[in-house]
Design an enzyme around this catalytic site. Structure first.
Site, PDB file in Angstrom:
ATOM      1  CG  ASN A  28     -57.628 -18.270 -26.235  1.00 15.18           C
ATOM      2  OD1 ASN A  28     -57.177 -18.778 -25.205  1.00 15.18           O
ATOM      3  ND2 ASN A  28     -58.596 -18.815 -26.949  1.00 15.18           N
ATOM      4  CE  LYS A  30     -57.119 -21.172 -29.150  1.00 13.49           C
ATOM      5  NZ  LYS A  30     -57.561 -21.743 -30.423  1.00 13.49           N
ATOM      6  CG  HIS A 114     -62.609 -20.578 -27.534  1.00  7.94           C
ATOM      7  ND1 HIS A 114     -62.403 -21.731 -28.246  1.00  7.94           N
ATOM      8  CD2 HIS A 114     -61.800 -19.637 -28.080  1.00  7.94           C
ATOM      9  CE1 HIS A 114     -61.492 -21.483 -29.192  1.00  7.94           C
ATOM     10  NE2 HIS A 114     -61.120 -20.216 -29.117  1.00  7.94           N
ATOM     11  CD  GLU A 116     -59.881 -24.213 -29.099  1.00  6.28           C
ATOM     12  OE1 GLU A 116     -59.376 -23.833 -28.028  1.00  6.28           O
ATOM     13  OE2 GLU A 116     -59.417 -23.889 -30.210  1.00  6.28           O
ATOM     14  CD  GLU A 186     -62.295 -16.877 -31.396  1.00  4.71           C
ATOM     15  OE1 GLU A 186     -61.164 -16.433 -31.533  1.00  4.71           O
ATOM     16  OE2 GLU A 186     -62.581 -17.803 -30.634  1.00  4.71           O
ATOM     17  N   GLY A 192     -57.241 -21.960 -35.805  1.00  4.42           N
ATOM     18  CA  GLY A 192     -56.077 -22.839 -35.825  1.00  4.42           C
ATOM     19  C   GLY A 192     -55.873 -23.568 -37.150  1.00  4.42           C
ATOM     20  CB  SER A 231     -56.119 -18.314 -39.098  1.00  7.71           C
ATOM     21  OG  SER A 231     -56.265 -19.680 -38.759  1.00  7.71           O
TER      22      SER A 231
HETATM   23  P1  PGA Z   1     -56.170 -19.004 -33.785  1.00  8.95           P
HETATM   24  O1  PGA Z   1     -57.208 -19.125 -32.544  1.00  8.95           O
HETATM   25  O2  PGA Z   1     -55.759 -17.561 -33.845  1.00  8.95           O
HETATM   26  O3  PGA Z   1     -55.026 -19.917 -33.406  1.00  8.95           O
HETATM   27  O4  PGA Z   1     -56.897 -19.452 -35.001  1.00  8.95           O
HETATM   28  C1  PGA Z   1     -58.111 -18.106 -32.253  1.00  8.95           C
HETATM   29  C2  PGA Z   1     -58.944 -18.528 -31.049  1.00  8.95           C
HETATM   30  O5  PGA Z   1     -59.307 -19.697 -30.955  1.00  8.95           O
HETATM   31  O6  PGA Z   1     -59.268 -17.696 -30.182  1.00  8.95           O
END
Ligand code: PGA
Length: 268
Positions: A28, A30, A114, A116, A186, A192, A231
């Site tokens: 992803n 983003k 997601h 976000e 997640e 992140g 992460s």
């Molecule tokens: P990250 O994000 O691996 O940077 O923690 C995962 C995601 O949001 O899909």
């Protein structure tokens, strides 16, 4: 009485079930990379992934990159995902991109729900269900994301939260369409942040998610790929992916580096 004990290498049932599921590593991206950077990144991924056959690789670049990336991955085993899709089929929805438009660009998967999107764009289960249904109607497999935030985890409400997220959306799709859905667990507190769920925490909740799904869809839940996200990196992927109910990962930060992304894919 004397008992002879045998030690079996692996329960045979587990072996069969694992074979039935597709292992997936999805990147992803983003809101990162220009088209030029994205094309370079995917070219490296194509080059370095040639010998990987045990895992399905998916890249989810921004919308603006989709045409160029789809050209680069033609004839490879890598599949294209979007990070979102519109909740309406077509018409006067300025700034939106429909599932039909994405399918037309060879997009096979769409990340939907997601955290976000749920948090910053206030996407409710009602909206997410519309997106999931439109994706499915256009032959796109939703990568449907669920997960609790830190408060919810600390209050031990994570099981109830993911159950509700699944019930409100996944339970409302047709039984035949259910087979096309991928789930990504997640935990918001791990996205992140550098903090990862332990492999045990991931397994615990993945097994629970599968149980919830099988309550509605029976045996079909055995073939649902459930990905871990948050992460995930080369140093922790192997342990997390070794768990029986973890069928891969949805990778954010580490998917922006071809070597890291491939190292994660090789962790199976
Ligand atoms: P990250 O994000 O691996 O940077 O923690 C995962 C995601 O949001 O899909």
């Amino acid at each position: 009485m004397n008992f002879i004990t045998f030690s079996l290498p692996l329960p045979p049932k587990l072996k069969i079930i694992n074979k039935m599921r597709t292992n997936i590593v999805a990147g992803n991206w983003k809101m990162n990379t220009t088209v030029k950077e994205g094309v370079k990144l995917v070219s490296e991924i194509v080059e370095k992934s040639k010998k990987i056959s045990t895992v399905k690789l998916i890249v989810a670049p921004p919308f603006t990159h989709i045409f160029s990336i789809s050209e680069k991955i033609k004839g490879t085993e890598i599949a294209l995902s979007s990070q979102n899709c519109a909740s309406e089929a077509k018409g006067a929805y300025t700034g939106e991109v429909s599932a039909e438009m994405l399918a037309d660009m060879d997009v096979k998967y769409a990340i939907i729900g997601h955290s976000e999107r749920r948090e910053y764009y206030k996407e409710s289960s009602e909206i997410l269900l519309k997106k999931v249904k439109l994706a499915l109607a256009n032959g796109i497999s939703p990568i449907f994301c669920v997960g609790e935030n830190l408060n919810e985890r600390e209050e031990n409400r994570h099981f109830d939260i993911v159950k509700k997220q699944i019930e409100e959306v996944v339970f409302n799709v047709d039984e035949n369409d259910f087979e096309k859905i991928i789930i990504a667990y997640e935990p918001v507190w791990a996205i992140g942040t550098g903090k990862t769920a332990t492999a045990e925490q991931a397994q615990e909740i993945h097994a629970y998610i599968r149980e919830v799904l099988s309550g509605e869809f029976g045996k079909k839940a055995e073939i649902t790929s459930i990905l871990y996200g948050g992460s995930c990196k080369p140093s922790n992927a192997k342990e997390i992916f070794s768990k029986p109910d973890v069928d891969g990962g949805l990778i954010g930060g580490a998917s922006l580096n071809a070597d890291d992304f491939i190292a994660i894919a090789k962790s199976f």
